[in-house]
Design a protein around this motif. Structure first.
Motif, mmCIF file in Angstrom:
data_model
loop_
_atom_site.group_PDB
_atom_site.id
_atom_site.type_symbol
_atom_site.label_atom_id
_atom_site.label_comp_id
_atom_site.label_asym_id
_atom_site.label_seq_id
_atom_site.Cartn_x
_atom_site.Cartn_y
_atom_site.Cartn_z
ATOM 1 N N LYS A 588 28.873 41.396 44.624
ATOM 2 C CA LYS A 588 29.357 41.434 43.244
ATOM 3 C C LYS A 588 30.122 42.723 43.009
ATOM 4 N N GLN A 589 31.011 42.679 42.007
ATOM 5 C CA GLN A 589 31.739 43.859 41.577
ATOM 6 C C GLN A 589 31.715 43.931 40.053
ATOM 7 N N THR A 648 30.685 40.564 38.456
ATOM 8 C CA THR A 648 31.369 39.312 38.800
ATOM 9 C C THR A 648 31.136 38.980 40.273
ATOM 10 N N ASP A 649 30.811 37.727 40.559
ATOM 11 C CA ASP A 649 30.579 37.278 41.935
ATOM 12 C C ASP A 649 31.925 37.182 42.664
ATOM 13 N N ILE A 650 32.072 37.944 43.773
ATOM 14 C CA ILE A 650 33.332 37.954 44.527
ATOM 15 C C ILE A 650 33.180 37.318 45.911
ATOM 16 N N ASN A 653 36.108 34.629 45.817
ATOM 17 C CA ASN A 653 37.421 35.234 45.548
ATOM 18 C C ASN A 653 37.244 36.736 45.436
ATOM 19 N N ASP A 655 39.342 39.004 44.660
ATOM 20 C CA ASP A 655 40.106 39.635 43.586
ATOM 21 C C ASP A 655 39.634 39.206 42.201
ATOM 22 N N ARG A 656 38.510 38.516 42.155
ATOM 23 C CA ARG A 656 38.065 37.971 40.874
ATOM 24 C C ARG A 656 37.738 39.072 39.864
ATOM 25 N N ALA A 657 37.061 40.140 40.316
ATOM 26 C CA ALA A 657 36.696 41.228 39.409
ATOM 27 C C ALA A 657 37.939 41.942 38.886
ATOM 28 N N TYR A 659 40.920 40.617 38.564
ATOM 29 C CA TYR A 659 41.579 39.706 37.625
ATOM 30 C C TYR A 659 40.915 39.757 36.253
ATOM 31 N N ARG A 660 39.581 39.696 36.275
ATOM 32 C CA ARG A 660 38.881 39.694 34.972
ATOM 33 C C ARG A 660 39.086 41.027 34.234
ATOM 34 N N HIS A 663 42.442 40.985 32.724
ATOM 35 C CA HIS A 663 42.467 40.049 31.589
ATOM 36 C C HIS A 663 41.817 40.674 30.354
#
Length: 993
Positions: A588-589, A648-650, A653, A655-657, A659-660, A663
């Motif tokens: 996670k990140q 966030t669970d990475i 993905n 790059d999910r953290a 991206y969020r 956003h």
């Protein structure tokens, strides 16, 4: 018996009586001395207990009220030296510490903030370290780095009081040890403190007192009531923060009043005289006895027989029996249980008063008199006490007396038969019962239940706290008080502790009769019978609702920002530490968003801190509304906010953290870009956001926040109102900026600043004035561009001392020009920033500088930007009018680029309009620029103002503007900025040509 023998015995009686008088008088004095010594010890013990009680109360009040300094110091440290929160926090602290007159913060020892301000205005600006009276204690506080109580001192705001100071040391942004920041202090008025503890009530109780501070070379008097009457006082010392106090009290009339001594002397004389008389009477009676010996011998046999009959009766009586004749002479003392201690008080053949204490003699006198006058000639129930020699325990006896007439040699004689019953054990039991009954009625609630846990008794405090009367709970179990907040396991653990240890105590939530649930501190003990079995349970409790409320308030102050109600720095760091070290971030990140409001200082400088605080509150609301419920929004300090995103669970993905976080930053920027409405006015503000992403390999929360902050500074440097992720190399750029800021702070002291001057010309190309332009000659960087250091100075508020330096330098040149005839009428223009002009004392500052250099005010022209007019218009008009009253000229710079209305413009006392260079560029070719410039010239002339155009680059521009009636001109096409020497030379050349 012969007459000579009778006379000899008579003389001997007088001698013995005199000797008895002397002995009794000396013994009386000795007994009086012992009695008074005991009374003196009791009085001193009572006085000492009273002094200790008042000292404890005084120390408790001071310790409690001085603890508010730690809260203020913690908040100053927490907010990095920012103190905007002070009034709200100080207001809430005054409710917790009502004895405190005011709280204050003193950066560098100088009082800058005080609450409440009303009545304490004179304290603002007070230098505690330099004050003659308070400076010593202030320096001691700084050296010892701990809270010290000073006083009593004469308060600046009037009156005398005590001051508790706590030094505050600040840490740098990255956690390194900092230097002394200042003091947090609380002021307690001495009169209010003394009234609070009601020290004056000592006088009503017959005492005089003196309260001193004794840790100084000479004791310092704090308060006193007739100290000259203090005789051998008792004293109690109090250890307070950094000081020691001493309270001394003594009876006003002295420990041993003179009238008491006189009374003892009179009593001793009277008793001695009575005893002497009794001795004389006794000797006389003895003489008579000798005369009657012959007669008595005839009845001896009869008396012996009577004694034998009585002996058998007396043997059945377990108590001591005393026989006295009608005159009080002890005839016999019988002690069946060998009560030998009575023999020292009742001496056969002597009067009963000879060896008894005076108080016991009075009791016996009254009892014997009542016995003689009662119909039954008997008496029961009288009590008296004795303390035998070499014994520490007092013996109590109950009297049963009968008076009977007996036949003695044909004469009826009276006899007192006295039965002495030892009731010491009974008296001790009654005393213990009285003590227990007094202790039972305490301020704490007490409940007693039997072995079946049925309530058998409660005290008045229980009835007051619970709302139940004694009749309502007798026979019930304590379960009637249960609130339902504790499960069965809680009570099971409680009874297991009672069974194993015999005691239990802890915090319990119970319910009053009216249904209110409240916290209490409960202590339960078991009572065992002679078989070792539990016979009773005794429970004591006290209501701790106020303490719990105080704990909640302290937690609110410790973990939450008082202005925005957001989490503060402490709570955020704890959340991040828990997330990294305890919860873990495997696969996670998370991310931290560092949000800084762009140009927020301008809002405070122009509109005031009240508007700024309201704006921060609305910003906080939008941040919370824009983020998720599990995200943590915190105020880091000032206009800086942090958002800790939910992990966030990475695993799917990577790059999910990122991206969020991007956003969320966009959503926040969009939310903050909407206008804020405060007091009916729209405020537009934007924010720069720095983002730092972290995972399970991160360790220190402060390092992560530092990375986010560096990214925020990068966002500011690239144009503001945007977001930026942390990347390697940002720290070097920030360090570069910090170094530049540090160098700028020392530029004035190092004489690195200088002024260049750009000439201003009239339509005939004559030099009539010049604009002073600031330059920075850096020792290593060379000439630094104003476009680089001026925005930095405004952002860090260094523009204030720099702007003041510019005014000093300009007025110094004006003063020199005044002495030169050819420079008469020459005008120097000086730029003034919005922050500089918004200072409350700006007009006074200008006036002081003009007076210092004796500079002509009419030769000084201040240039103000048009955008400044969009703010507090009434304040601007007031200051401009005051400057005009001094004779200073005012120019409106960059006209046409701001937001001023024409209806407002004509109210301002402006001498000159300055056409912005953006309208001058291409003026000879562009129709729009030409139209705008022509309109500005016409407007200025119609309003009675002089018009000057800046940025004149070409001869064509000059000619066109001159043709339109423009009054003055400035630009590179006429002359570039130059040094003062070059300006004077050019001016002289234009005058001679």
């Amino acid at each position: 018996m012969s007459d000579s023998v009778t006379k000899t015995l008579s003389r001997r009686s007088y001698s013995y009586s005199a000797l008895a008088f002397i002995i009794v008088f000396v013994l009386g004095l000795y007994a009086s001395y012992n009695w008074e010594s005991q009374q003196l010890k009791v009085k001193r013990a009572q006085a000492l207990s009273l002094a200790q009680s008042y000292s404890f109360q005084l120390k408790s009040v001071l310790d409690h009220n001085l603890s508010g300094n730690y809260t203020l110091a913690a908040l100053v440290h927490e907010f990095g030296g920012f103190t905007r929160w002070f009034p709200q926090v100080a207001a809430s602290l005054l409710e917790i510490y009502p004895e405190v007159n005011n709280f204050a913060l003193s950066p560098k020892g100088i009082v800058k903030h005080v609450y409440p301000l009303e009545g304490n205005e004179r304290v603002i600006g007070f230098n505690q370290l330099m004050d003659i009276e308070q400076g010593g204690d202030a320096w001691d506080t700084l050296k010892q780095q701990r809270l010290i109580l000073s006083g009593p001192v004469n308060l600046v705001q009037g009156g005398r009081g005590l001051i508790g100071r706590l030094p505050i040391a600040m840490e740098s942004r990255y956690g390194e040890a900092g230097q002394f920041w200042g003091f947090s202090s609380s002021v307690i008025r001495l009169d209010d403190l003394l009234d609070n503890i009601n020290l004056a009530s000592l006088v009503k109780q017959g005492y005089v007192y003196q309260l001193q501070r004794i840790d100084t070379e000479q004791p310092k008097l704090i308060a006193a009531q007739e100290p000259e009457l203090l005789q051998d006082p008792v004293q109690v010392e109090m250890s307070l923060p950094g000081v020691t106090w001493r309270l001394q009290i003594a009876p006003k009339e002295g420990w041993l009043p003179k009238q008491t001594i006189v009374l003892y002397l009179l009593l001793c004389l009277i008793v001695a005289a009575v005893i002497a008389r009794l001795v004389f009477t006794g000797l006389k009676m003895n003489l008579q006895k000798q005369q009657l010996t012959t007669l008595l011998s005839l009845q001896t046999e009869h008396a012996d027989q009577t004694d034998k009959r009585l002996l058998s009766t007396l043997q059945a009586i377990p108590d001591p029996l005393l026989e006295l004749d009608q005159d009080g002479i002890v005839l016999d003392l019988r002690t069946p249980n060998d009560e030998l201690e009575l023999e020292q008080f009742f001496i056969c053949g002597e009067h009963y008063s000879k060896a008894l204490p005076y108080a016991v003699v009075q009791i016996l006198d009254n009892v014997f008199l009542e016995t003689l006058h009662s119909p039954s000639q008997s008496h029961r129930g009288a009590l008296f006490s004795l303390i035998p020699n070499n014994a520490s325990q007092m013996l109590w006896f109950e009297l049963s007396i009968v008076f009977r007439k007996v036949q003695d040699n044909d004469q009826l004689k009276g006899r007192f038969i006295v039965l002495l019953r030892d009731v010491s054990a009974r008296q001790e039991a009654e005393q213990q019962q009285r003590i227990a009954a007094t202790a039972f009625e305490t301020q704490d609630g007490i409940l007693i239940s039997d072995r079946e846990n049925r309530i058998i008794r409660v005290n008045k405090a229980f009835q007051r706290l619970s709302g139940y009367s004694e009749a309502e709970v007798i026979g019930e179990t304590p379960a009637i008080l249960q609130s339902g907040k504790h499960d069965d396991a809680f009570y099971q653990h409680m009874f297991e502790s009672l069974m194993s240890k015999g005691t239990w105590e802890g915090e319990v939530w119970n319910r009053r009769k009216d249904g209110e649930v409240y916290p209490e501190w409960l202590s339960i003990s078991t009572v065992h019978d002679h078989h070792g079995e539990i016979s009773h349970y005794v429970a004591t409790f006290k209501d701790i609702s106020e303490r719990k409320a105080s704990e909640r308030q302290i937690r609110q102050l410790h973990y939450y920002d008082s202005l925005t109600r957001l989490a503060n720095r402490t709570l955020l760091l704890e959340e991040m530490t828990f997330l990294i070290h305890e919860k873990g971030l495997r696969n996670k990140q998370s991310a931290v968003l560092f949000i800084d409001l762009d140009h927020f200082k301008d809002v405070n400088d122009v509109w005031g801190h009240n508007i700024g605080d309201q704006l921060l509150q609305q910003v906080a609301t939008r941040l919370v509304d824009t983020t998720r419920s599990k995200d943590v929004v915190a105020r880091f300090g000032g206009d800086e906010f942090l958002v800790l995103l939910e992990p966030t669970d990475i695993s799917i993905n990577a790059d999910r953290a990122i991206y969020r976080a991007s956003h969320v930053a966009e959503k926040l920027s969009k939310a903050l870009s909407r206008a804020f409405i405060l007091n009916g006015v729209d405020y537009q503000i934007a924010a720069s956001v720095g983002i730092a992403v972290f995972d399970e390999h991160s360790h220190e929360p402060l390092d992560i926040i530092k990375q986010a902050e560096l990214a925020m500074y990068e966002a500011k440097s690239t144009g503001r109102s945007r977001h930026c992720f942390y990347e390697a190399g940002m720290q070097e750029r920030v360090l570069e900026r910090v170094q530049l800021e540090t160098d700028l702070r020392h530029a004035i002291d190092n004489d690195e600043l200088l002024l260049h001057f750009q000439p201003q010309w009239d339509a005939e190309r004559r030099m009539v004035g010049a604009e002073a332009l600031l330059r920075w000659q850096h020792p290593d960087r060379g000439m630094v561009s104003p476009a680089v250091f001026i925005p930095l100075a405004e952002e860090t508020r260094l523009i204030l001392p720099i702007g003041e330096w510019v005014l000093h330098s300009a007025c110094q040149w004006l003063s020199n020009w005044r002495k030169q005839h050819q420079m008469q009428g020459f005008i120097m223009s000086v730029n003034v920033s919005a922050a500089q002009f918004s200072q409350e004392n700006f007009v006074e500052q200008v006036q002081a500088i003009l007076e210092k250099y004796h500079a002509p005010a009419e030769a000084l022209q201040l240039e103000l930007t048009e955008s400044m007019l969009a703010h507090d218009q009434q304040d601007i008009i007031s200051k401009m009018s005051a400057l005009k009253a001094l004779g200073v000229l005012i120019s409106l710079d960059d006209f046409g680029t701001g937001y001023s209305s024409l209806s407002y413009l004509h109210r301002l006392p402006i001498d000159q309009l300055k056409i912005d260079q953006s309208f001058v560029a291409n003026i000879e070719q562009g129709e729009k620029n030409a139209s705008l410039a022509e309109s500005i010239i016409s407007l200025g002339h119609n309003l009675g103002m002089e018009v000057i155009a800046e940025g004149v680059e070409t001869t064509a521009q000059f000619d066109w503007l001159a043709a339109q009636g423009c009054d003055l001109f400035q630009g590179f096409g006429l002359a570039r900025p130059m040094t003062m020497d070059a300006l004077l030379k050019k001016y002289q050349d234009t005058q001679t040509s």
